[in-house]
Design a protein around this motif. Structure first.
Motif, PDB file in Angstrom:
ATOM      1  N   GLU A  71       0.987  -1.288   0.049  1.00 51.76           N
ATOM      2  CA  GLU A  71       0.059   0.125  -0.170  1.00 51.76           C
ATOM      3  C   GLU A  71       0.900   1.408   0.020  1.00 51.76           C
ATOM      4  O   GLU A  71       2.033   1.307   0.643  1.00 51.76           O
ATOM      5  N   VAL A  72       0.464   2.500  -0.663  1.00 47.16           N
ATOM      6  CA  VAL A  72       1.399   3.409  -0.992  1.00 47.16           C
ATOM      7  C   VAL A  72       0.434   4.505   0.204  1.00 47.16           C
ATOM      8  O   VAL A  72      -0.862   4.612  -0.003  1.00 47.16           O
ATOM      9  N   SER A  73       1.253   5.298   1.026  1.00 51.14           N
ATOM     10  CA  SER A  73       0.726   6.260   1.717  1.00 51.14           C
ATOM     11  C   SER A  73       1.564   7.802   1.516  1.00 51.14           C
ATOM     12  O   SER A  73       2.610   7.625   1.151  1.00 51.14           O
ATOM     13  N   LEU A  74       0.829   8.697   2.072  1.00 49.20           N
ATOM     14  CA  LEU A  74       1.394   9.925   2.036  1.00 49.20           C
ATOM     15  C   LEU A  74       2.646  10.100   2.772  1.00 49.20           C
ATOM     16  O   LEU A  74       2.956   9.333   3.683  1.00 49.20           O
ATOM     17  N   GLY A  75       3.623  10.516   2.072  1.00 44.37           N
ATOM     18  CA  GLY A  75       5.095  10.633   2.987  1.00 44.37           C
ATOM     19  C   GLY A  75       6.078   9.624   2.238  1.00 44.37           C
ATOM     20  O   GLY A  75       7.289   9.360   2.414  1.00 44.37           O
ATOM     21  N   ASP A  76       5.390   8.340   1.692  1.00 47.59           N
ATOM     22  CA  ASP A  76       6.438   7.443   1.374  1.00 47.59           C
ATOM     23  C   ASP A  76       7.241   7.758   0.229  1.00 47.59           C
ATOM     24  O   ASP A  76       6.905   8.555  -0.799  1.00 47.59           O
ATOM     25  N   GLU A  77       8.405   7.195   0.426  1.00 51.83           N
ATOM     26  CA  GLU A  77       9.536   7.567  -0.492  1.00 51.83           C
ATOM     27  C   GLU A  77       9.595   6.508  -1.654  1.00 51.83           C
ATOM     28  O   GLU A  77       9.585   5.166  -1.572  1.00 51.83           O
ATOM     29  N   LEU A  78       9.365   6.690  -3.110  1.00 55.73           N
ATOM     30  CA  LEU A  78       9.317   6.305  -4.162  1.00 55.73           C
ATOM     31  C   LEU A  78      10.306   6.597  -5.246  1.00 55.73           C
ATOM     32  O   LEU A  78      10.740   7.743  -5.318  1.00 55.73           O
ATOM     33  N   GLU A  79      10.608   5.555  -5.813  1.00 55.42           N
ATOM     34  CA  GLU A  79      11.562   5.796  -7.145  1.00 55.42           C
ATOM     35  C   GLU A  79      10.752   5.327  -8.313  1.00 55.42           C
ATOM     36  O   GLU A  79       9.941   4.345  -8.438  1.00 55.42           O
ATOM     37  N   PHE A  80      11.114   6.042  -9.702  1.00 52.83           N
ATOM     38  CA  PHE A  80      10.328   5.828 -10.811  1.00 52.83           C
ATOM     39  C   PHE A  80      10.919   6.453 -12.053  1.00 52.83           C
ATOM     40  O   PHE A  80      12.104   7.063 -11.783  1.00 52.83           O
ATOM     41  N   THR A  81      10.473   5.974 -13.219  1.00 55.48           N
ATOM     42  CA  THR A  81      10.804   6.645 -14.239  1.00 55.48           C
ATOM     43  C   THR A  81       9.915   7.574 -14.944  1.00 55.48           C
ATOM     44  O   THR A  81       8.740   7.620 -14.528  1.00 55.48           O
ATOM     45  N   VAL A  82      10.291   8.658 -15.693  1.00 54.28           N
ATOM     46  CA  VAL A  82       9.254   9.595 -16.323  1.00 54.28           C
ATOM     47  C   VAL A  82       8.744   9.242 -17.597  1.00 54.28           C
ATOM     48  O   VAL A  82       9.785   9.006 -18.260  1.00 54.28           O
ATOM     49  N   MET A  83       7.646   9.096 -17.745  1.00 55.82           N
ATOM     50  CA  MET A  83       7.078   8.593 -19.125  1.00 55.82           C
ATOM     51  C   MET A  83       6.103  10.088 -19.419  1.00 55.82           C
ATOM     52  O   MET A  83       5.554  10.604 -18.623  1.00 55.82           O
ATOM     53  N   TYR A  84       6.002  10.134 -20.741  1.00 57.37           N
ATOM     54  CA  TYR A  84       4.900  11.083 -21.228  1.00 57.37           C
ATOM     55  C   TYR A  84       4.066  10.582 -21.817  1.00 57.37           C
ATOM     56  O   TYR A  84       3.852   9.476 -22.628  1.00 57.37           O
ATOM     57  N   ASN A  85       2.682  10.958 -21.221  1.00 56.36           N
ATOM     58  CA  ASN A  85       1.354  10.515 -21.723  1.00 56.36           C
ATOM     59  C   ASN A  85       0.865  11.223 -22.510  1.00 56.36           C
ATOM     60  O   ASN A  85       0.664  12.487 -22.424  1.00 56.36           O
ATOM     61  N   VAL A  86       0.706  10.439 -23.855  1.00 52.37           N
ATOM     62  CA  VAL A  86       0.044  11.192 -24.963  1.00 52.37           C
ATOM     63  C   VAL A  86      -1.269  11.937 -24.766  1.00 52.37           C
ATOM     64  O   VAL A  86      -1.704  12.654 -25.129  1.00 52.37           O
ATOM     65  N   ASP A  87      -2.096  10.900 -24.127  1.00 49.94           N
ATOM     66  CA  ASP A  87      -3.481  11.304 -24.012  1.00 49.94           C
ATOM     67  C   ASP A  87      -3.750  12.855 -23.005  1.00 49.94           C
ATOM     68  O   ASP A  87      -4.461  13.722 -23.117  1.00 49.94           O
ATOM     69  N   SER A  88      -3.021  12.783 -21.948  1.00 51.71           N
ATOM     70  CA  SER A  88      -3.314  13.842 -21.107  1.00 51.71           C
ATOM     71  C   SER A  88      -2.014  15.090 -21.383  1.00 51.71           C
ATOM     72  O   SER A  88      -2.058  16.053 -20.981  1.00 51.71           O
TER      73      SER A  88
END
Length: 181
Positions: A71-88
Motif C-alpha cells: 500500500e502507498v501512503s502520504l510521505g512514502d519515498e518512491l523511485e520511478f521513471t518519467v514517461m510522457y502520456n500522449v492522452d493527457s
C-alpha cells in the motif's frame, strides 16, 4: 537508450492515483527534466518515452504503476521513471517502486567549506530550538540557523564565540538556507 530513474515522496493520494513531490537531483542534468529521452515510440499504446518539458515540482502516478502489493501512503519515498502520456500531454511516473526511508532529500548542499562563528547555542527546550552562526559572504555578514541534525558530531554543541566550519545547504521547497555538517 535507458530511461532515467527519479525519486520523490507521495504528497497527495486519492483512490487510485496520487502525486509525487520530486527530489532535486545533484547535477546540472537534473536541473531540468527536459534532458530526458526524446520520443522513441509507444508504450502500452498510451505513453511515449519523451520530452519532459519544463520542470515540475510534482508528477502524477497511478497505483497500477506501483510494483508489488504494498500500500502507498502520504510521505512514502518512491523511485520511478518519467514517461510522457500522449492522452493527457503530461509527464507521469511509471515503474514506481518503494525505496528506503531517507533516500529522498529536498535540499542541495554546496560542497565549498564555509567558516564562521557561533552566535547562539543549540537549545533543547520543549523540542529543538536551533542555534545560530554568522559568516562573511563577500562584504556582507550573514547569519544562519543550524539544528542537532546539522552537526557533524551530534554530541557536540558549539558555544557562543566558537569558530565553526560548515557547508551551506538550501531547502528547495522553501528556499531557506541553513548551515550543515
Amino acid at each position: 537508450v535507458k530511461l532515467r530513474t527519479r525519486a520523490g515522496t507521495v504528497s497527495y493520494m486519492k483512490d487510485n492515483f496520487g502525486f509525487l513531490e520530486l527530489k532535486l537531483g545533484p547535477g546540472p542534468a537534473d536541473q531540468d527534466l527536459a534532458e530526458d529521452v526524446e520520443p522513441q515510440g509507444k508504450r502500452d499504446g498510451k505513453a511515449l518515452i519523451g520530452p519532459a518539458g519544463p520542470r515540475e515540482d510534482r508528477i502524477f502516478f497511478h497505483l497500477s504503476e506501483v510494483k508489488g502489493e504494498e500500500e502507498v501512503s502520504l510521505g512514502d519515498e518512491l523511485e520511478f521513471t518519467v514517461m510522457y502520456n500522449v492522452d493527457s500531454k503530461r509527464q507521469q511516473a511509471s515503474h514506481v517502486r518503494r525505496v528506503p526511508r531517507g533516500t529522498v532529500t529536498f535540499e542541495t548542499v554546496d560542497p565549498e567549506q564555509c567558516f564562521g562563528r557561533c552566535l547562539e547555542r543549540l537549545r533543547e527546550v520543549k523540542g529543538h530550538i536551533p542555534g545560530k552562526l554568522e559568516y562573511s559572504a563577500g562584504r556582507e555578514v550573514k547569519s544562519l540557523l543550524f539544528t542537532r541534525l546539522d552537526l557533524a558530531d551530534q554530541k557536540q554543541n558549539p558555544r557562543v564565540g566558537d569558530e565553526v566550519e560548515f557547508l551551506l545547504a538550501c531547502e528547495r521547497r522553501t528556499g531557506r538556507h541553513h548551515a550543515t555538517k
